[in-house]
Design a protein around this motif. Structure first.
Motif, PDB file in Angstrom:
ATOM      1  N   LEU A 126      -1.967 -33.586  18.081  1.00 52.45           N
ATOM      2  CA  LEU A 126      -1.937 -33.902  19.507  1.00 52.45           C
ATOM      3  C   LEU A 126      -0.700 -33.319  20.179  1.00 52.45           C
ATOM      4  CD1 LEU A 126      -3.200 -37.614  19.448  1.00 52.45           C
ATOM      5  CD2 LEU A 126      -4.467 -35.581  20.156  1.00 52.45           C
ATOM      6  N   VAL A 127       0.447 -33.409  19.491  1.00 51.33           N
ATOM      7  CA  VAL A 127       1.690 -32.896  20.073  1.00 51.33           C
ATOM      8  C   VAL A 127       1.631 -31.374  20.208  1.00 51.33           C
ATOM      9  CG1 VAL A 127       4.177 -32.628  19.687  1.00 51.33           C
ATOM     10  CG2 VAL A 127       3.081 -34.845  19.301  1.00 51.33           C
ATOM     11  N   ASN A 128       1.123 -30.708  19.180  1.00 49.58           N
ATOM     12  CA  ASN A 128       1.081 -29.240  19.185  1.00 49.58           C
ATOM     13  C   ASN A 128       0.075 -28.696  20.197  1.00 49.58           C
ATOM     14  OD1 ASN A 128       3.033 -29.113  17.181  1.00 49.58           O
ATOM     15  ND2 ASN A 128       1.517 -29.054  15.513  1.00 49.58           N
ATOM     16  N   HIS A 129      -1.055 -29.392  20.396  1.00 46.21           N
ATOM     17  CA  HIS A 129      -2.135 -28.851  21.216  1.00 46.21           C
ATOM     18  C   HIS A 129      -2.204 -29.440  22.616  1.00 46.21           C
ATOM     19  CE1 HIS A 129      -3.517 -27.772  17.135  1.00 46.21           C
ATOM     20  NE2 HIS A 129      -4.132 -26.762  17.732  1.00 46.21           N
ATOM     21  N   MET A 130      -1.537 -30.546  22.842  1.00 44.08           N
ATOM     22  CA  MET A 130      -1.636 -31.161  24.161  1.00 44.08           C
ATOM     23  C   MET A 130      -0.269 -31.336  24.821  1.00 44.08           C
ATOM     24  SD  MET A 130      -4.684 -33.980  23.869  1.00 44.08           S
ATOM     25  CE  MET A 130      -4.740 -34.053  25.661  1.00 44.08           C
ATOM     26  N   MET A 161      -9.967 -42.055  23.046  1.00 47.96           N
ATOM     27  CA  MET A 161      -9.760 -43.478  23.317  1.00 47.96           C
ATOM     28  C   MET A 161      -8.268 -43.842  23.365  1.00 47.96           C
ATOM     29  SD  MET A 161     -12.791 -45.032  20.894  1.00 47.96           S
ATOM     30  CE  MET A 161     -12.517 -46.699  21.509  1.00 47.96           C
ATOM     31  N   LEU A 162      -7.403 -42.910  22.988  1.00 45.94           N
ATOM     32  CA  LEU A 162      -5.968 -43.190  23.003  1.00 45.94           C
ATOM     33  C   LEU A 162      -5.443 -43.155  24.433  1.00 45.94           C
ATOM     34  CD1 LEU A 162      -4.844 -41.017  19.939  1.00 45.94           C
ATOM     35  CD2 LEU A 162      -5.197 -43.501  20.020  1.00 45.94           C
ATOM     36  N   HIS A 163      -4.594 -44.112  24.768  1.00 46.63           N
ATOM     37  CA  HIS A 163      -4.057 -44.216  26.121  1.00 46.63           C
ATOM     38  C   HIS A 163      -3.194 -43.001  26.456  1.00 46.63           C
ATOM     39  CE1 HIS A 163      -2.744 -46.066  29.818  1.00 46.63           C
ATOM     40  NE2 HIS A 163      -1.465 -45.935  29.463  1.00 46.63           N
ATOM     41  N   ALA A 164      -2.366 -42.552  25.509  1.00 42.79           N
ATOM     42  CA  ALA A 164      -1.493 -41.401  25.751  1.00 42.79           C
ATOM     43  C   ALA A 164      -2.319 -40.144  26.000  1.00 42.79           C
ATOM     44  CB  ALA A 164      -0.555 -41.199  24.552  1.00 42.79           C
ATOM     45  N   VAL A 165      -3.403 -39.987  25.249  1.00 46.55           N
ATOM     46  CA  VAL A 165      -4.260 -38.806  25.436  1.00 46.55           C
ATOM     47  C   VAL A 165      -4.904 -38.845  26.820  1.00 46.55           C
ATOM     48  CG1 VAL A 165      -6.341 -37.650  24.610  1.00 46.55           C
ATOM     49  CG2 VAL A 165      -4.680 -38.511  22.965  1.00 46.55           C
ATOM     50  N   GLN A 220      -5.252 -36.631  32.268  1.00 48.92           N
ATOM     51  CA  GLN A 220      -5.172 -36.836  33.710  1.00 48.92           C
ATOM     52  C   GLN A 220      -4.075 -35.973  34.326  1.00 48.92           C
ATOM     53  OE1 GLN A 220      -7.290 -38.609  35.575  1.00 48.92           O
ATOM     54  NE2 GLN A 220      -6.186 -37.793  37.358  1.00 48.92           N
ATOM     55  N   ARG A 221      -2.963 -35.857  33.612  1.00 54.91           N
ATOM     56  CA  ARG A 221      -1.870 -35.016  34.103  1.00 54.91           C
ATOM     57  C   ARG A 221      -2.309 -33.550  34.176  1.00 54.91           C
ATOM     58  NH1 ARG A 221       3.982 -34.131  31.081  1.00 54.91           N
ATOM     59  NH2 ARG A 221       5.056 -33.073  32.821  1.00 54.91           N
ATOM     60  N   PHE A 222      -3.015 -33.101  33.149  1.00 62.35           N
ATOM     61  CA  PHE A 222      -3.532 -31.727  33.149  1.00 62.35           C
ATOM     62  C   PHE A 222      -4.508 -31.520  34.304  1.00 62.35           C
ATOM     63  CE2 PHE A 222      -2.872 -31.429  28.267  1.00 62.35           C
ATOM     64  CZ  PHE A 222      -1.536 -31.161  28.476  1.00 62.35           C
ATOM     65  N   SER A 223      -5.364 -32.489  34.546  1.00 63.71           N
ATOM     66  CA  SER A 223      -6.336 -32.365  35.637  1.00 63.71           C
ATOM     67  C   SER A 223      -5.630 -32.268  36.980  1.00 63.71           C
ATOM     68  CB  SER A 223      -7.295 -33.561  35.626  1.00 63.71           C
ATOM     69  OG  SER A 223      -8.036 -33.609  34.430  1.00 63.71           O
ATOM     70  N   ASP A 224      -4.572 -33.072  37.159  1.00 66.43           N
ATOM     71  CA  ASP A 224      -3.816 -33.012  38.414  1.00 66.43           C
ATOM     72  C   ASP A 224      -3.145 -31.657  38.585  1.00 66.43           C
ATOM     73  OD1 ASP A 224      -4.613 -35.589  38.847  1.00 66.43           O
ATOM     74  OD2 ASP A 224      -2.724 -36.501  38.122  1.00 66.43           O
ATOM     75  N   LEU A 225      -2.531 -31.151  37.487  1.00 66.38           N
ATOM     76  CA  LEU A 225      -1.916 -29.824  37.555  1.00 66.38           C
ATOM     77  C   LEU A 225      -2.942 -28.740  37.878  1.00 66.38           C
ATOM     78  CD1 LEU A 225       0.591 -29.853  34.541  1.00 66.38           C
ATOM     79  CD2 LEU A 225       1.166 -29.633  36.971  1.00 66.38           C
ATOM     80  N   ARG A 226      -4.099 -28.806  37.235  1.00 61.94           N
ATOM     81  CA  ARG A 226      -5.150 -27.809  37.491  1.00 61.94           C
ATOM     82  C   ARG A 226      -5.596 -27.860  38.950  1.00 61.94           C
ATOM     83  NH1 ARG A 226     -10.819 -29.180  35.014  1.00 61.94           N
ATOM     84  NH2 ARG A 226     -10.547 -30.725  36.671  1.00 61.94           N
ATOM     85  N   GLU A 227      -5.825 -29.066  39.460  1.00 63.09           N
ATOM     86  CA  GLU A 227      -6.279 -29.196  40.833  1.00 63.09           C
ATOM     87  C   GLU A 227      -5.221 -28.695  41.811  1.00 63.09           C
ATOM     88  OE1 GLU A 227      -8.717 -30.038  44.000  1.00 63.09           O
ATOM     89  OE2 GLU A 227      -9.195 -30.050  41.843  1.00 63.09           O
ATOM     90  N   GLN A 228      -3.972 -29.037  41.532  1.00 63.00           N
ATOM     91  CA  GLN A 228      -2.880 -28.633  42.421  1.00 63.00           C
ATOM     92  C   GLN A 228      -2.727 -27.106  42.430  1.00 63.00           C
ATOM     93  OE1 GLN A 228       0.868 -30.339  41.329  1.00 63.00           O
ATOM     94  NE2 GLN A 228       2.038 -29.306  42.926  1.00 63.00           N
TER      95      GLN A 228
END
Length: 895
Positions: free
Chosen positions: A276-280, A325-329, A334-342
């Motif tokens: 997760l750390v390496n890919h996200m 299902m992980l909260h951090a993921v 969501q952060r990636f989606s916001d960056l993409r939209e912005q």
């Protein structure tokens, strides 16, 4: 029976490796009693074969012979006839039913019982036994307490052993010791029984004497059992000790398993966290580039491109089951989606600004191209935008809605820009074609010809609007002032063409160059834009392009071709080429109407321009189709080519129509017809234009139509001619056609060239013969009468005896045509021929020479008739062939 059984075993079955189990003495039922034996046997070798053998005693001796054998497996039914009463009869069902009568019921039952045992053991109860006593079968295989006996009997049967030699010797000795052993078998058996009882008693006494040894043995056995009990106690104690050790080992094993399981889980958890750390995890530099990166500089665009690719990789990582299902993921996604939209919003806004700026910058450069027949170059704009190609691909993969909006905005801005550029470009082309200024203030000083063309051009732009390519719309553009351009109403090119004196070859060449330059400017413009669209919008993947909600209907060859752009609902497009062509159609939607307007103007100026346009347009269509047959350029030029071809066909059709409507003057000689001379002009021009052209076939078809129409019209005018003889009209015009086709060497008109030559020759001969009948008219009539008499059967030498054709009458007719009179007649004939023939074709000397030859031929014909019909009369013509030659020569020279 025992002795017989023993004898049969020894003599018949032992040699065949068989063992005799049962025997019955039988005879066939209903026949004379001839005894035989049925034997049940088995083989000694494996696999065991069970047979029923019929044995018969020989008639000539005391020995037995084997007569018939049946396999027991072929036996289907055993019928004992009666299960209650004693009955010696029984049936065996093999391939057929065999009926037997036993010597006694006991033997029959014994035999059937043996057969039943063999069936149970070897055939698995295959044989059916009917009318057999159940008691007999129970005795054969008893249950319970009798089973051991039955088993012993069966085993005895199975284990029967033949007596060996020593046993036989002992039995013989024993039988020899008893005198009545054979004569009284019962007494012998009783004796043996008594001896057996004595021996049994001795055995019992011996056993009782050994009781002491038995007791000792029993005591020893009791002591052994006690030892066994002690050993078992020790083994039990050992087992209890081992059980405690086993429980301890199990606890240790379970503890080790838990430790190993915990270690494994920790390793897997670490692996998942590292994954997760390496890919996200997106670098801070990439985040900053996406949020604040400069989209105007090359370095900033490159940084944004790398950041967008990294963001796309993070968003597209294939998560393992349970990660979502992980909260951090979830937070990271969501952060990636916001960056993409912005970033997508920022990129779309910037590119829209670039599109708008391009429209303003390019519009400012239009003025310098307004006087030159060139189109502005969009290469710098394309070069700047191609820097964003990778970002467009990212936007297409991540936010197709904004990508679609950019595509639509690009098409809207560029379509308006290209429409202004192309319309100005075509306006310059039209001005150069007509030779007028854009303001049109010089109408009053223009010649009438140019003023009319300018007015028609203004009318074309003002009233027709978007000119279509249909025949119906082109018909509306027919020229109304042809009388000002042609001095003769019978001209072949009277439908809108200026005459050769008004529009010379230089003017047509100028039009050809302008039209070629227009096409040459449009081609690289379209190809460059198409290449840019393919690279910038990344159309390698098959998607759908959304356009605005418009319907463009273009009239096309009498039908309607509709192009629709629908917003909101994707229109499925099968390939990248279709998408590119659809975008190009929206951007360059004004090219086809402008080309059609230009083509209509060129056709109005001079309908011969359709020849130039057909050749040029065909070449450009052929070039575009070789590159990509389905491209926008190929399709558009192909549509325009249809209009050009239709104008060409219309030009040919109108020429043929003018031929049908031509009228000739009744007061002057015909000469070379106008449409014949103008066909020569058309053919010469067409050959120079279509040299090495791709559309040569269209011209050949037009040639065929025109030449056939010329032939028909020439004959029509010749038939209607009153001033000029028909033969002269046909002769002169077909001679002109033949000369034209011979000079131009048009391969598709070889047959028409031969036909024209034949018509010219035929009508020349017909005119010569018709004209020569007048100078020597009476002499012609006289010799025609002579030939008629000969044809009626009068001999040639007897014609002179006819009253109307005697020698005196011949001399009288000849005297009427002295040399002076003949010369006078020929001179009048020359003058008349000169009046009939036109000067431009210069056929007078040809016709006069033909008349001279025909006159000499007639002269020779008359001389021959005189020699044959009036032999020895000495009558001759008052002039000679030399005189004829001199007359004709002097007459020709005098005129």
């Amino acid at each position: 029976m025992t002795a017989i059984k023993h004898a049969l075993q020894r003599d018949i079955f032992t040699p065949n490796d068989e063992r005799l189990l049962s025997i019955v003495n039988v005879c066939k039922a209903g026949k004379k009693k001839r005894n035989c034996f049925l034997c049940a046997t088995v083989t000694t070798e494996r696999p065991v074969q069970v047979n029923v053998v019929k044995v018969k005693k020989s008639d000539k001796g005391d020995f037995y012979k084997r007569q018939t054998a049946w396999a027991l497996r072929d036996l289907a039914v055993v019928d004992a006839k009666d299960a209650v009463k004693e009955n010696p009869e029984f049936d065996l069902h093999f391939d057929k039913v065999y009926k037997w009568v036993a010597s006694s019921t006991v033997e029959k039952n014994t035999f059937i019982s043996c057969i039943w045992k063999l069936n149970q053991r070897y055939l698995r109860k295959k044989i059916d036994f009917i009318n057999v006593s159940s008691q007999l079968l129970e005795e054969s295989v008893p249950s319970g307490e009798n089973q051991s006996v039955a088993g012993g009997d069966e085993e005895a049967v199975d284990e029967y052993q033949e007596l060996n030699a020593r046993e036989e010797q002992d039995i013989e000795i024993m039988m020899e010791g008893c005198e009545y052993a054979i004569s009284n078998a019962e007494a012998f058996a009783e004796k043996l029984s008594r001896e057996l009882q004595v021996l049994d008693g001795a055995n019992i006494q011996s056993i009782m004497a050994s009781e002491k040894q038995v007791n000792i043995l029993m005591k020893l056995l009791d002591e052994a059992l006690k030892e066994v009990d002690q050993i078992e106690l020790k083994l039990s104690s050992y087992e209890e000790m081992l059980q405690s050790v086993k429980e301890q080992m199990d606890q240790i094993s379970e503890s080790n398993h838990l430790i190993h399981l915990s270690n494994t889980n920790n390793v897997k958890l670490l692996s998942e966290i590292e994954f997760l750390v390496n890919h996200m995890d997106l670098a801070k530099g990439h985040i900053k580039a996406l949020q604040e990166g400069d989209l105007t500089s090359s370095r900033g665009i490159e940084a944004c491109t790398n950041a967008a690719d990294a963001l796309l990789q993070c968003m597209n990582v294939a998560l393992r089951p349970g990660h979502d299902m992980l909260h951090a993921v979830k937070q990271q996604q969501q952060r990636f989606s916001d960056l993409r939209e912005q970033f997508a919003r920022r990129l779309a806004s910037h590119l829209n600004s670039v599109f708008v700026q391009q429209g303003h910058d390019q519009s400012s450069t239009l003025a310098q191209h307004s006087v030159e027949l060139t189109l502005p170059n969009h290469h710098p704009f394309h070069r700047d935008l191609l820097r964003y190609a990778k970002l467009m691909e990212w936007l297409k993969n991540t936010d197709y809605g904004k990508y679609e909006g950019l595509t639509k905005n690009y098409m809207d801005y560029l379509s308006r820009l290209y429409e202004r550029e192309i319309k100005d470009f075509f306006e310059v082309a039209k001005i150069k074609m007509t030779g007028t200024t854009r303001e049109g203030k010089k109408f009053a000083t223009l010649p009438r010809k140019e003023s009319a063309v300018k007015q028609e051009t203004e009318s074309l732009h003002g009233s027709s609007g978007k000119l279509t390519g249909s025949t119906s719309s082109l018909n509306k553009l027919s020229v109304q002032s042809s009388g000002n351009r042609r001095s003769q109403s019978s001209s072949l090119l009277d439908m809108g063409n200026m005459s050769a004196s008004d529009l010379d070859v230089a003017d047509r060449t100028k039009f050809d160059k302008i039209f070629e330059q227009v096409l040459s400017e449009l081609e690289p413009l379209c190809l460059a834009e198409q290449d840019f669209i393919s690279k910038f919008f990344k159309l390698q993947q098959h998607q759908s392009i959304l356009g605005t909600t418009t319907n463009e209907a273009e009239e096309m060859d009498g039908g309607t071709l509709s192009r629709s752009y629908t917003s909101g609902v994707p229109q499925t497009i099968s390939s990248e080429k279709d998408m590119i062509r659809q975008m190009m159609t929206k951007i360059f939607r004004c090219i086809e109407p402008e080309l059609n307007n230009l083509i209509a103007l060129g056709d109005k100026i001079d309908s011969f321009n359709s020849l130039y346009m057909l050749v040029k347009m065909s070449h450009h269509v052929w070039t575009a189709q070789n590159v990509d047959p389905a491209s926008f350029l190929s399709t558009t030029l192909g549509n325009v080519l249809v209009t050009v071809k239709r104008n060409f066909d219309k030009c040919i059709s109108n020429q043929m129509k003018q031929m049908d409507e031509v009228k000739i003057s009744k007061k002057s000689k015909v000469g070379i017809l106008p449409f014949v001379a103008e066909f020569e002009e058309f053919a010469a021009l067409a050959e120079s234009i279509f040299k090495n052209a791709e559309r040569r076939g269209d011209l050949d078809k037009a040639y065929i139509k025109l030449i056939r129409a010329v032939f028909v019209s020439v004959e029509k005018v010749a038939n209607e001619s009153q001033k000029t003889p028909r033969d002269v009209v046909m002769m002169e015009n077909f001679h002109h056609i033949f000369a034209t086709l011979s000079r131009l060497k048009i391969s598709c008109l070889e047959a028409e060239k031969k036909e024209a030559k034949q018509k010219y020759t035929d009508h020349l001969q017909s005119y010569v013969i018709y004209s020569l009948g007048q100078p020597l008219e009476k002499l012609n009539h006289f010799f025609e009468g002579v030939e008629a008499r000969v044809a009626q059967g009068i001999r040639e030498e007897e014609v002179s005896y006819q009253l109307a054709f005697n020698k005196q009458e011949l001399r009288k007719v000849i005297k009427e045509y002295p040399g002076k009179e003949v010369k006078k007649g020929l001179d009048n004939l020359y003058k008349k021929v000169d009046k009939h023939l036109c000067e431009e074709e210069n056929l007078l000397q040809v016709v006069w020479h033909s008349m001279q030859d025909e006159f000499i031929r007639q002269y020779k014909h008359f001389e021959g008739l005189i020699a044959r019909c009036y032999p020895g009369s000495g009558i001759t013509m008052e002039f000679t062939i030399q005189d004829i030659l001199d007359y004709c020569s002097s007459i020709a020279q005098s005129h």
